[in-house]
Write a protein that holds these residues in place. Structure first.
Motif, PDB file in Angstrom:
ATOM      1  N   UNK A   1       0.833  -1.202   0.000  1.00  0.00           N
ATOM      2  CA  UNK A   1       0.000   0.000   0.000  1.00  0.00           C
ATOM      3  C   UNK A   1       0.868   1.253   0.000  1.00  0.00           C
ATOM      4  N   UNK A   2       1.983   1.193   0.694  1.00  0.00           N
ATOM      5  CA  UNK A   2       2.873   2.344   0.754  1.00  0.00           C
ATOM      6  C   UNK A   2       3.440   2.724  -0.593  1.00  0.00           C
ATOM      7  N   UNK A   3       3.565   1.756  -1.494  1.00  0.00           N
ATOM      8  CA  UNK A   3       4.050   2.048  -2.841  1.00  0.00           C
ATOM      9  C   UNK A   3       2.921   2.450  -3.789  1.00  0.00           C
ATOM     10  N   UNK A   4       1.691   2.504  -3.284  1.00  0.00           N
ATOM     11  CA  UNK A   4       0.565   2.929  -4.111  1.00  0.00           C
ATOM     12  C   UNK A   4      -0.202   1.811  -4.772  1.00  0.00           C
ATOM     13  N   UNK A   5       0.068   0.561  -4.383  1.00  0.00           N
ATOM     14  CA  UNK A   5      -0.620  -0.582  -4.966  1.00  0.00           C
ATOM     15  C   UNK A   5      -1.800  -1.013  -4.088  1.00  0.00           C
ATOM     16  N   UNK A   6      -2.539  -2.005  -4.573  1.00  0.00           N
ATOM     17  CA  UNK A   6      -3.708  -2.520  -3.870  1.00  0.00           C
ATOM     18  C   UNK A   6      -3.564  -4.031  -3.686  1.00  0.00           C
ATOM     19  N   UNK A   7      -4.291  -4.563  -2.712  1.00  0.00           N
ATOM     20  CA  UNK A   7      -4.205  -5.990  -2.404  1.00  0.00           C
ATOM     21  C   UNK A   7      -5.247  -6.785  -3.160  1.00  0.00           C
ATOM     22  N   UNK A   8      -4.778  -7.866  -3.778  1.00  0.00           N
ATOM     23  CA  UNK A   8      -5.658  -8.950  -4.163  1.00  0.00           C
ATOM     24  C   UNK A   8      -5.412  -9.987  -3.077  1.00  0.00           C
ATOM     25  N   UNK A   9      -6.254  -9.985  -2.054  1.00  0.00           N
ATOM     26  CA  UNK A   9      -6.007 -10.743  -0.832  1.00  0.00           C
ATOM     27  C   UNK A   9      -6.373 -12.201  -1.055  1.00  0.00           C
ATOM     28  N   UNK A  10      -5.372 -13.045  -1.088  1.00  0.00           N
ATOM     29  CA  UNK A  10      -5.591 -14.474  -1.197  1.00  0.00           C
ATOM     30  C   UNK A  10      -5.700 -15.053   0.210  1.00  0.00           C
ATOM     31  N   UNK A  11      -6.903 -15.380   0.611  1.00  0.00           N
ATOM     32  CA  UNK A  11      -7.168 -15.817   1.981  1.00  0.00           C
ATOM     33  C   UNK A  11      -6.804 -17.296   2.122  1.00  0.00           C
TER      34      UNK A  11
END
Length: 572
Positions: free
Chosen positions: A129-139
């Motif tokens: 997130x700090x680099x400006x990206x978003x998570x595709x959260x693999x649970x």
């Protein structure tokens, strides 16, 4: 519970494709090509389907090299990618090794009460997130304290690299307690909202598990479906607008996907995106040959096989009225598998070092966009399962953007080129292009040599044309350049600056520079500086000015393989 993954539903290969594409030394070359671009005919927004990558080694996300690589993507793209790491819930020491890592979040006290430690998760997500990206959260996957009793059935031969049966795959068993699992999910969503803000977390994609049609999931289809319901309820209870989906099956998991979609559609389960995977080849691996010897059989990835997978999956998805317009995420979309195998395992993986791979990737993205124009279901993202590997040799040949010493591989330059394309896609034709309609009635052959292009227009009137010459055979070369006549019509009259960027053996290619220095595995500071000076996207010719009165023709000569990006920018 049985550990036999066949209880899911039958796995099946799609189409008549071999595991990898064999050589055809007599395949014809493209000797000339004509490409036409209509700058006035916009076919729609140019979907940035390439803006996603993922990797197994969760703990390398926050290593210095990992953080720098995340920032590199942000710097050249100017936009946030979706980033998808494996193993976030696995128990462990937080020490990453190839194809294994751990977030070590979930724990139980002596009385069986859950508690959570987000220390490692925070470090990884802070970096993304700090680099400006978003998570595709693999649970995934099952924490050690949530293993069911039957996990003890998984036996392994003790060795220094297999600590217990847990690291060897027991994490693939369904959790013993779905309520405790749901508590973990809720706590994670709540923690992320507190740390990154609701607006950011609303952009994330929440996906249950990875490849549940193989031994990443040692349960049944019914158990997966039940866990999906529990997971989605837990997420939506905290964040009602969260985007949820799955099931991230392999290319053999079409039947599993259908069983999942039957379940969600019948019950009206929330589903905001649908995910699956495709790979272009699987070489016979680790053949233990002397490193100087060539591959026992010269093989290559098949982009045709990958596109066929996508078409079959998207046609299944499109057969459900409720799902035909949902975003499709191909969140492992790669030329070869597995990611951590390289040229020392099998010489065929050498293409992952060379100019072959970035041109393959650019071609693949364009063909996926072509499929989107013909199929009801649309690919929103095609995720490259690539990041970097700690402790590699120089140009190990693994599926990665960086090699040892933080040197950028040619593969990264494909993404630099794609990032320079504009917002709108322009109508483009090539008389030497392979068409996605040729998937009909395919005999399993890989894509022949072609010259094709992807063109765009930006808001400021700039027109960019990405043109390539490629064949799905990493060993096929030609001493002759292919002349390409590129005509751009209906340009606004005026003066333009022309930039010409190139990826080939001699441009934008740190690998060939390294080879020219004798392939040093301990390069001097001067050698390393020389290698890195050539790792970025390079100009093929000096920038020049053009005066255009509606139409311009450009001549480009392409070696095999290569890609050129030509950008015409209106002069101020």
């Amino acid at each position: 519970m049985t550990t036999d993954t066949a209880v899911h539903t039958g796995r099946r290969a799609l189409g008549p494709f071999p595991p990898a594409a064999p050589r055809n030394p007599d395949a014809p070359h493209v000797t000339a090509a004509t490409i036409e671009v209509d700058a006035a005919e916009i076919e729609g927004p140019l979907a940035r389907i390439w803006e996603s990558f993922g990797y197994d080694e969760f703990n390398w996300t926050y290593m210095p090299t990992g953080k720098r690589l995340l920032q590199t993507f942000a710097d050249f793209s100017g936009a946030g990618y979706f980033v998808r790491p494996h193993y976030m819930y696995c128990s462990g020491s937080g020490f990453g090794i190839p194809h294994w890592s751990s977030g070590n979040v979930y724990h139980e006290d002596a009385d069986g009460n859950p508690y959570y430690d987000f220390t490692l998760l925070d470090q990884a997500y802070d970096a993304i997130v700090g680099a400006g990206h978003h998570l595709l959260v693999e649970l995934g996957f099952t924490p050690r304290d949530l293993l069911p009793p039957e996990a003890a059935e998984l036996t392994v031969v003790p060795s220094p690299t297999a600590y217990t049966n847990y690291e060897a795959g027991a994490w693939g068993y369904p959790p013993k307690d779905y309520e405790k699992w749901a508590g973990l999910i809720s706590a994670t969503v709540r923690h992320c909202i507190d740390r990154y803000g609701e607006a950011e977390v609303k952009t994330w994609l929440w996906e249950l598990w990875n490849e549940p049609d193989i031994d990443y999931w040692r349960g049944t289809l019914d158990q997966y479906n039940e866990l999906y319901t529990a997971t989605v309820q837990a997420i939506r209870a905290v964040l009602p607008e969260a985007k949820v989906g799955g099931p991230a099956v392999t290319s053999g998991g079409l039947n599993f996907l259908q069983g999942f979609l039957d379940y969600t559609s019948r019950r009206g389960e929330p589903l905001d995106f649908i995910s699956y995977h495709t790979k272009g080849c699987h070489f016979p691996t680790r053949d233990y040959r002397p490193f100087a010897e060539p591959a026992a059989e010269q093989l290559s990835p098949s982009s045709t096989k990958m596109l066929y997978d996508l078409r079959e999956f998207n046609r299944l998805i499109g057969s459900y009225d409720a799902y035909a317009e949902l975003p499709v995420i191909v969140d492992e979309c790669d030329a070869a598998v597995p990611a951590h195998f390289g040229r020392y395992d099998n010489r065929n993986y050498s293409f992952q070092n060379t100019e072959y791979y970035p041109v393959f990737q650019a071609k693949l993205m364009k063909k996926i966009l072509d499929l989107n124009a013909t199929e009801p279901a649309q690919v929103a993202y095609a995720t490259s399962w690539s990041f970097y590997f700690e402790a590699e040799r120089y140009f190990e040949g693994t599926r990665s953007f960086l090699t040892a010493g933080g040197v950028e591989k040619p593969f990264l330059n494909a993404y630099r080129m794609l990032s320079l394309l504009g917002q709108d896609r322009l109508r483009t034709t090539s008389d030497a292009a392979w068409q996605v309609s040729e998937l009909e009635g395919t005999d399993g052959s890989s894509m022949p040599e072609e010259v094709d292009a992807l063109a765009s227009r930006s808001e400021d009137g700039s027109v960019a044309v990405l043109v390539w010459r490629h064949i799905d055979d990493q060993y096929q070369t030609s001493p002759d350049l292919t002349p390409v006549n590129l005509t751009l019509r209906n340009l606004a009259a005026g003066s333009y600056r022309l930039r010409h960027l190139r990826i080939d053996a001699d441009h934008s290619n740190a690998f060939t520079v390294w080879q020219g220095l004798g392939s040093p595995q301990d390069p001097t500071a001067e050698q390393l500086a020389t290698i890195k000076s050539r790792q970025g996207l390079e100009e093929f010719e000096p920038e020049r000015s053009l005066t255009v009165d509606g139409e311009v023709s450009l001549e480009v000569s392409l070696p095999l393989p290569s890609a050129s990006l030509l950008i015409l920018e209106p002069s101020s």
